[in-house]
Design an enzyme around this catalytic site. Structure first.
Site, PDB file in Angstrom:
ATOM      1  N   GLU A 280       0.795  -1.278  -0.003  1.00 41.66           N
ATOM      2  CA  GLU A 280      -0.002  -0.059  -0.034  1.00 41.66           C
ATOM      3  C   GLU A 280       0.917   1.422   0.072  1.00 41.66           C
ATOM      4  O   GLU A 280       0.401   2.183  -0.660  1.00 41.66           O
ATOM      5  CB  GLU A 280      -0.965  -0.008   1.218  1.00 41.66           C
ATOM      6  CG  GLU A 280      -2.234   0.770   1.084  1.00 41.66           C
ATOM      7  CD  GLU A 280      -3.216   0.621   2.264  1.00 41.66           C
ATOM      8  OE1 GLU A 280      -3.849  -0.305   1.690  1.00 41.66           O
ATOM      9  OE2 GLU A 280      -2.973   1.028   3.364  1.00 41.66           O
ATOM     10  N   GLU A 283       2.187   1.660  -3.481  1.00 39.50           N
ATOM     11  CA  GLU A 283       1.126   2.429  -4.225  1.00 39.50           C
ATOM     12  C   GLU A 283       0.798   3.637  -4.178  1.00 39.50           C
ATOM     13  O   GLU A 283       0.878   4.427  -4.894  1.00 39.50           O
ATOM     14  CB  GLU A 283      -0.043   1.506  -4.059  1.00 39.50           C
ATOM     15  CG  GLU A 283      -1.312   1.948  -4.807  1.00 39.50           C
ATOM     16  CD  GLU A 283      -2.820   1.107  -4.510  1.00 39.50           C
ATOM     17  OE1 GLU A 283      -2.736   0.105  -3.506  1.00 39.50           O
ATOM     18  OE2 GLU A 283      -3.726   1.441  -5.159  1.00 39.50           O
ATOM     19  N   CYS A 307      -8.579  -2.037   3.866  1.00 37.51           N
ATOM     20  CA  CYS A 307      -8.685  -3.224   4.606  1.00 37.51           C
ATOM     21  C   CYS A 307      -9.969  -3.609   5.551  1.00 37.51           C
ATOM     22  O   CYS A 307     -10.098  -4.529   5.830  1.00 37.51           O
ATOM     23  CB  CYS A 307      -7.409  -3.343   5.461  1.00 37.51           C
ATOM     24  SG  CYS A 307      -7.134  -1.731   6.161  1.00 37.51           S
ATOM     25  N   SER A 327      -7.503   2.073  -2.356  1.00 38.18           N
ATOM     26  CA  SER A 327      -6.145   1.277  -2.669  1.00 38.18           C
ATOM     27  C   SER A 327      -6.530   0.047  -3.352  1.00 38.18           C
ATOM     28  O   SER A 327      -7.411  -0.574  -2.929  1.00 38.18           O
ATOM     29  CB  SER A 327      -5.463   0.931  -1.365  1.00 38.18           C
ATOM     30  OG  SER A 327      -4.494  -0.122  -1.555  1.00 38.18           O
ATOM     31  N   LYS A 366     -15.806  -9.519   8.147  1.00 37.20           N
ATOM     32  CA  LYS A 366     -14.689 -10.366   7.565  1.00 37.20           C
ATOM     33  C   LYS A 366     -15.367 -11.628   6.761  1.00 37.20           C
ATOM     34  O   LYS A 366     -14.728 -12.417   5.842  1.00 37.20           O
ATOM     35  CB  LYS A 366     -13.719 -10.636   8.606  1.00 37.20           C
ATOM     36  CG  LYS A 366     -12.838  -9.488   8.841  1.00 37.20           C
ATOM     37  CD  LYS A 366     -11.568  -9.431   7.787  1.00 37.20           C
ATOM     38  CE  LYS A 366     -10.898  -8.130   7.814  1.00 37.20           C
ATOM     39  NZ  LYS A 366     -10.387  -7.691   6.917  1.00 37.20           N
ATOM     40  N   GLU A 369     -16.484 -10.811   3.480  1.00 42.40           N
ATOM     41  CA  GLU A 369     -15.313 -10.636   2.552  1.00 42.40           C
ATOM     42  C   GLU A 369     -14.703 -11.599   2.010  1.00 42.40           C
ATOM     43  O   GLU A 369     -14.387 -12.026   0.929  1.00 42.40           O
ATOM     44  CB  GLU A 369     -14.161  -9.645   3.549  1.00 42.40           C
ATOM     45  CG  GLU A 369     -13.066  -9.390   2.614  1.00 42.40           C
ATOM     46  CD  GLU A 369     -11.982  -8.725   3.728  1.00 42.40           C
ATOM     47  OE1 GLU A 369     -11.604  -9.177   4.615  1.00 42.40           O
ATOM     48  OE2 GLU A 369     -11.504  -7.583   3.362  1.00 42.40           O
ATOM     49  N   GLU A 374     -14.309 -12.162  -5.507  1.00 45.23           N
ATOM     50  CA  GLU A 374     -12.908 -11.670  -5.794  1.00 45.23           C
ATOM     51  C   GLU A 374     -11.806 -12.404  -5.109  1.00 45.23           C
ATOM     52  O   GLU A 374     -10.610 -12.397  -5.469  1.00 45.23           O
ATOM     53  CB  GLU A 374     -12.935 -10.085  -5.457  1.00 45.23           C
ATOM     54  CG  GLU A 374     -13.631  -9.072  -6.225  1.00 45.23           C
ATOM     55  CD  GLU A 374     -14.934  -8.795  -5.607  1.00 45.23           C
ATOM     56  OE1 GLU A 374     -15.382  -9.869  -4.822  1.00 45.23           O
ATOM     57  OE2 GLU A 374     -15.600  -7.828  -5.827  1.00 45.23           O
ATOM     58  N   CYS A 523     -10.540  -1.932  14.368  1.00 43.13           N
ATOM     59  CA  CYS A 523     -11.068  -3.323  14.802  1.00 43.13           C
ATOM     60  C   CYS A 523     -11.180  -3.448  16.167  1.00 43.13           C
ATOM     61  O   CYS A 523     -11.812  -4.634  16.592  1.00 43.13           O
ATOM     62  CB  CYS A 523     -10.161  -4.138  14.140  1.00 43.13           C
ATOM     63  SG  CYS A 523     -10.109  -4.338  12.407  1.00 43.13           S
TER      64      CYS A 523
HETATM   65 FE1  HC0 Z   1      -8.720  -5.818  11.420  1.00 46.26          FE
HETATM   66 FE2  HC0 Z   1      -7.196  -5.663   9.681  1.00 46.26          FE
HETATM   67  S1  HC0 Z   1      -6.823  -4.616  11.290  1.00 46.26           S
HETATM   68  S2  HC0 Z   1      -9.293  -5.091   9.273  1.00 46.26           S
HETATM   69  O1  HC0 Z   1      -9.294  -3.962  11.794  1.00 46.26           O
HETATM   70  O2  HC0 Z   1      -6.067  -3.933   7.714  1.00 46.26           O
HETATM   71  O3  HC0 Z   1     -11.145  -7.372  11.290  1.00 46.26           O
HETATM   72  O4  HC0 Z   1      -7.858  -6.629  14.121  1.00 46.26           O
HETATM   73  O5  HC0 Z   1      -7.481  -8.354  10.902  1.00 46.26           O
HETATM   74  O6  HC0 Z   1      -7.535  -8.006   7.305  1.00 46.26           O
HETATM   75  O7  HC0 Z   1      -4.353  -6.932   9.960  1.00 46.26           O
HETATM   76  C1  HC0 Z   1     -10.133  -6.797  11.451  1.00 46.26           C
HETATM   77  C2  HC0 Z   1      -8.406  -6.363  12.948  1.00 46.26           C
HETATM   78  C3  HC0 Z   1      -7.751  -7.190  10.672  1.00 46.26           C
HETATM   79  C4  HC0 Z   1      -7.467  -7.222   8.046  1.00 46.26           C
HETATM   80  C5  HC0 Z   1      -5.421  -6.402   9.606  1.00 46.26           C
HETATM   81  C6  HC0 Z   1      -6.442  -4.796   8.193  1.00 46.26           C
END
Ligand code: HC0
Length: 589
Positions: A280, A283, A307, A327, A366, A369, A374, A523
């Site tokens: 990133e 980028e 993310c 990104s 998540k 996701e 994708e 998070c």
């Molecule tokens: Fe997160 Fe992550 S930091 S989104 O908040 O970037 O869920 O803890 O794991 O993938 O590393 C959540 C937390 C993750 C991802 C990381 C990011």
């Protein structure tokens, strides 16, 4: 200060304090259901009623401010009987199949019913359950209307914290329910899967879709090699679910418990968080070069982090015209998944077909996701199962592991090494801080000019934070950046993301780089974290994240030896062909 008397005890309280706050501070607990520290007062469940001398009607403690000379009773016979009736009425409309409920043992209504010893069935036949819906179409969230007590915490959460408004109150009287637009499935409306409603629901009406049995099955299958990755924020939340104080760091015990559960390899999302910073950061520098040195108008700035999957779904719904600002990096979870079935499989000589990749996340989005079309670049589904912090705690309890007594253990290798920068990802501002530590050094050859590498302007719980770094005397390759003030913004909670994105849309922002995390606090305040999560608890988890970073021997992503090794042995270079294929994607909405 004003003077009030609660249960015969005279107290001096700040003007404006509610009866609930004053009583709680004085150690007198008043039960609540619709009240939550994160949300505006609703006062609709009436469980917190108290008697105020001189007033005929009982008052809702959460919604009544203290007044001078007020005399309050929180435990009179009238109060107790009234509360008991309210709980009985709530239960009369509630599908109280507690032993079969996912929230069994962690339900606020169940706890109250237990405290008040509700053993009669006075109202049970008066209000039989109406036709209700259980919506199981989302890969992240299950909505079961038969468990709903219509406290509206979820509605306020979705509106106030996230500004999404996927849930609303529909119909009136005994028809009243919490519904989505035209009562469509959660999966078919603007819901971002962030799970904040799940985290704020007092009952089992909104829960994560759990994959505990699937993971047990995979572990038990001798033909499978089960790898597990753990997100940065899990290590500062998991302990709460297992009887420890908020903010206790349990990284070593978490690794130990995962090994005892039988995972074949216990690895770290933090490794790919470090890798994300390299991809990133590179980028961002390329975008800056094109936009500033080559005046290429097609390059979109500010670049936004990509993310947080709740944030991705939000931008897809609300700002599709700004998708090019994202990104192209996949999240660390998905980078990890793609690498587990390619790089890791190759290095460990394991057939990728036999690898089951599990991730432990503080997040319900998540799960969504990992389910996205994708996310199959390894040739397989990159991440097979996503468990929340809460689901991991359930597995630990089921396995009879006494978490408090566990010795510390270390992550396995490959893909288990990380730096302090990576753990910062778990807190709002953390991706930005990690990125700046690396990007500044790549450009200037010097460490970022903040004491002890702590970029404090991007820390803290303010909804939108701004920071800027003046670039002076860059290396020759980056000469065009000389004298440029790199401007950054950080937002957490989608209601704050809206503020930043509206400015980007209107062209009034001059940021180069923005970090957006869907959940309040980042998070560490994710929808999959222990319940309750509230401002004080988020603060403690954040302090734990910074302590974890401060205690790491390496604190800059570009110094992670395993990251250097993966470029040498497998990826070639940042943004190279292999990276492009495995670690990047394009969201098209
Ligand atoms: Fe997160 Fe992550 S930091 S989104 O908040 O970037 O869920 O803890 O794991 O993938 O590393 C959540 C937390 C993750 C991802 C990381 C990011």
């Amino acid at each position: 200060k004003i003077s009030v008397t609660i249960n015969g005890i005279q107290l001096e309280v700040e003007p404006g304090k509610t009866i609930l706050e004053a009583a709680n501070e004085a150690g007198m607990i008043i039960p609540t259901l619709c009240y939550h520290k994160d949300l505006c007062i609703a006062g609709n469940c009436r469980v917190c009623v108290v008697e105020v001398t001189g007033q005929k009607r009982l008052a809702a403690a959460c919604a009544t401010p203290c007044e001078e000379e007020m005399e309050i009773l929180t435990n009179s016979l009238k109060v107790r009987n009234s509360r008991k009736h309210i709980i009985e009425l709530l239960l009369s409309e509630h599908n109280a199949d507690c032993t079969k409920c996912y929230k069994n043992g962690n339900c606020e209504l169940q706890e109250l019913a237990s405290e008040y010893k509700i053993m009669t069935q006075d109202f049970l036949r008066l209000a039989p359950l109406k036709n209700y819906t259980i919506d199981q179409f989302s890969p992240s969230i299950i909505k079961d209307d038969s468990k709903c007590i219509r406290c509206q915490r979820c509605v306020r959460t979705c509106a106030e914290l996230q500004g999404v408004n996927a849930l609303t109150v529909a119909y009136k009287g005994d028809e009243m329910k919490i519904a989505t637009f035209f009562e469509k499935a959660m999966n078919d409306v603007v819901c971002t899967n962030c799970g904040q409603c799940v985290n704020h629901c007092p009952t089992g009406a909104l829960v994560e879709r759990n994959y505990i049995e699937e993971v047990w099955d995979a572990i038990a299958d001798p033909d499978k090699h089960v790898v597990v990755q753990t997100a940065p924020a899990v290590r500062v939340g998991l302990g709460e679910e297992l009887g420890l104080e908020a903010g206790e760091r349990v990284t070593g015990r978490m690794v130990s418990s995962l090994k005892r559960l039988g995972f074949n390899s216990v690895l770290d999302t933090d490794f790919t968080a470090d890798l994300t910073i390299i991809e990133e950061g590179t980028e961002l520098l390329h975008r800056l070069k094109k936009a500033l040195a080559e005046e290429d108008q097609s390059v979109k700035l500010p670049m936004a982090t990509s993310c947080s999957p709740g944030w991705i779904k939000y931008i897809e719904h609300m700002y599709p015209e700004l998708l090019d600002n994202l990104s192209s990096c996949k999240s660390p979870q998905q980078m990890f998944g793609a690498l587990a079935k390619t790089y890791y499989a190759k290095a460990r000589k394991i057939d990728p077909d036999k690898i089951i990749s599990v991730s432990i996340m503080p997040c319900t989005a998540k799960k969504f996701e990992a389910d996205r079309p994708e996310m199959h670049d390894s040739g397989f589904r990159d991440v097979d199962y996503v468990l929340t912090t809460r689901e991991l705690a359930i597995m630990i309890k089921q396995a009879g592991i006494d978490f408090k007594k566990l010795p510390d253990a270390k992550f396995d290798r490959l893909m288990g090494e990380s730096t302090g920068a990576a753990v910062l990802f778990g807190a709002t501002g953390g991706v930005m801080e990690a990125a700046l530590r690396t990007a500044y050094e790549l450009v200037t050859g010097r460490e970022v000019p903040f004491e002890n590498l702590d970029i404090t302007p991007v820390r803290g719980m303010e909804g939108v934070k701004e920071a800027s770094v003046l670039i002076e005397k860059p290396l020759d390759e980056w000469a065009f950046l000389d004298g440029i003030e790199l401007k950054c913004a950080v937002a957490h909670g989608l209601v704050n993301a809206k503020k930043v994105m509206d400015a980007v849309k209107e062209g009034t922002s001059d940021y180069h780089f923005i970090e957006i995390m869907a959940c309040p606090g980042g998070c560490l305040g994710g929808g999959g974290q222990p319940i309750p999560t509230n401002p004080e608890i988020r603060q403690k988890r954040a302090e734990a994240i910074y302590a974890e970073d401060g205690g790491m021997p390496l604190r800059k992503s570009h110094e992670n030896p395993e990251v250097l090794k993966i470029y040498q042995d497998f990826l070639g270079q940042p943004l190279g062909e292999k990276s492009h294929h495995l670690l990047h994607t394009k969201y098209t909405g």
